[in-house]
Design an enzyme around this catalytic site. Structure first.
Site, PDB file in Angstrom:
ATOM      1  N   ASP A   1       1.243  -1.238   0.016  1.00 54.73           N
ATOM      2  CA  ASP A   1       0.222   0.012  -0.420  1.00 54.73           C
ATOM      3  C   ASP A   1       0.639   1.743  -0.212  1.00 54.73           C
ATOM      4  O   ASP A   1       2.166   1.232   0.174  1.00 54.73           O
ATOM      5  CB  ASP A   1      -0.961  -0.640   1.256  1.00 54.73           C
ATOM      6  CG  ASP A   1      -0.391  -0.407   2.448  1.00 54.73           C
ATOM      7  OD1 ASP A   1       1.150  -0.475   2.784  1.00 54.73           O
ATOM      8  OD2 ASP A   1      -0.982  -1.030   3.355  1.00 54.73           O
TER       9      ASP A   1
ATOM     10  N   ASN B   1      -7.889  -3.035  14.398  1.00 56.61           N
ATOM     11  CA  ASN B   1      -9.220  -3.278  14.210  1.00 56.61           C
ATOM     12  C   ASN B   1      -9.015  -3.791  12.966  1.00 56.61           C
ATOM     13  O   ASN B   1     -10.091  -4.714  12.624  1.00 56.61           O
ATOM     14  CB  ASN B   1      -9.841  -1.705  12.989  1.00 56.61           C
ATOM     15  CG  ASN B   1      -8.888  -1.867  12.130  1.00 56.61           C
ATOM     16  OD1 ASN B   1      -7.924  -2.250  11.632  1.00 56.61           O
ATOM     17  ND2 ASN B   1      -9.887  -1.132  11.195  1.00 56.61           N
TER      18      ASN B   1
ATOM     19  N   HIS C   1      -7.321  -4.983  10.253  1.00 52.53           N
ATOM     20  CA  HIS C   1      -7.281  -4.584   8.513  1.00 52.53           C
ATOM     21  C   HIS C   1      -6.023  -5.049   8.817  1.00 52.53           C
ATOM     22  O   HIS C   1      -4.990  -5.514   8.759  1.00 52.53           O
ATOM     23  CB  HIS C   1      -7.103  -3.141   8.490  1.00 52.53           C
ATOM     24  CG  HIS C   1      -6.031  -1.995   9.377  1.00 52.53           C
ATOM     25  ND1 HIS C   1      -6.365  -1.663   9.909  1.00 52.53           N
ATOM     26  CD2 HIS C   1      -4.695  -1.764   8.867  1.00 52.53           C
ATOM     27  CE1 HIS C   1      -4.644  -0.281  10.435  1.00 52.53           C
ATOM     28  NE2 HIS C   1      -4.008  -1.599   9.405  1.00 52.53           N
TER      29      HIS C   1
ATOM     30  N   GLU D   1      -9.390  -2.566   4.693  1.00 51.76           N
ATOM     31  CA  GLU D   1     -10.164  -1.955   6.533  1.00 51.76           C
ATOM     32  C   GLU D   1     -11.775  -2.723   6.737  1.00 51.76           C
ATOM     33  O   GLU D   1     -12.224  -3.307   5.658  1.00 51.76           O
ATOM     34  CB  GLU D   1     -11.318  -0.531   6.629  1.00 51.76           C
ATOM     35  CG  GLU D   1      -9.140   0.500   6.472  1.00 51.76           C
ATOM     36  CD  GLU D   1      -8.840   0.815   7.717  1.00 51.76           C
ATOM     37  OE1 GLU D   1      -8.984  -0.592   8.429  1.00 51.76           O
ATOM     38  OE2 GLU D   1      -8.610   1.725   7.901  1.00 51.76           O
TER      39      GLU D   1
END
Length: 241
Positions: A67, A136, A138, A143
């Site tokens: 990314d 979380n 990811h 996400e």
């Protein structure tokens, strides 16, 4: 799934770097999927050490990063382009043309996403994909949500992710709101996946990801379906596994 827990970060780094070194010994032109963030830094430092000792060469390898932030110039101190160059690339013999990172400053982000997926496909796919995991769940910047995208795509970063990354910036206001990330489908096509986790604050999400239900609200939970998943944690991150 092969879960390995190490009593120290040094041993974790040694084992992860050893796995990547063994991959390059078996296949000199291997395609490596690389990650950023604090989790893989020690592994990259160990790979640089191995290279300087003559234990591994990256001369024929190809790398694709997961990314990149959208809107940060490549020479920005917190761009992943800068991260990879300062942490790894400038210290090893990987040809510059073989190191690929999404262009977060592209005029057309959608075209950049499509180009990046084509390049991964033309390279034959990823042999070993390194992943960290967010609090979380990811992976990359995929996400949590009601659905997950398979291909490389533009993503709106969750506030929780931006807060977690704010420690690298002067304030959260400077953290980009969008990123380009390799999609879950591309990640899952990797021949093998190496998931790394460190620290007690990752213990609960690791339990949820690897022992809980498979759910797009926890993108990392889909890794349970991968036939060649290797998990390396320190004793704190792995304590609930």
């Amino acid at each position: 799934m092969n879960v390995l827990t190490f009593p120290s970060n040094e041993e974790l780094n040694e084992a992860a770097a050893g796995l990547l070194t063994a991959t390059l010994h078996q296949k000199a032109n291997a395609v490596l999927g690389l990650a950023t963030g604090s989790t893989p830094i020690g592994v990259y430092e160990k790979l640089v050490e191995f290279y300087k000792k003559g234990r591994v060469s990256f001369q024929s390898a190809t790398t694709f990063n997961l990314d990149e932030y959208v809107g940060l110039p490549r020479d920005h101190a917190e761009s992943y382009y800068t991260f990879m160059n300062t942490r790894l690339f400038q210290h090893i013999d990987l040809p510059e043309a073989n190191a690929h990172i999404p262009d977060g400053h592209a005029d057309d982000p959608q075209q950049e996403c499509e180009r990046y997926d084509r390049m991964i496909g033309q390279a034959g796919g990823i042999d070993v994909q390194i992943l960290g995991i967010g609090h979380n769940g990811h992976i990359g910047f995929n996400e949590p949500g009601d659905t997950l995208q398979s291909a490389t795509h533009l993503i709106e970063l969750h506030e929780e992710t931006r807060k977690a990354n704010a420690r690298f910036f002067a304030s959260i206001d400077e953290v980009p709101t969008k990123a380009i990330t390799v999609g879950l489908g591309t990640i899952m096509k990797s021949k093998s996946i190496l998931l790394l986790a460190r620290g007690s604050d990752k213990a609960e999400i690791m339990r949820r990801a690897l022992r809980g239900p498979i759910d797009p609200q926890c993108p990392a939970s889909f890794l349970q379906l991968h036939p060649q998943l290797i998990v390396m944690t320190d004793s704190e991150a792995g304590r609930l596994l």
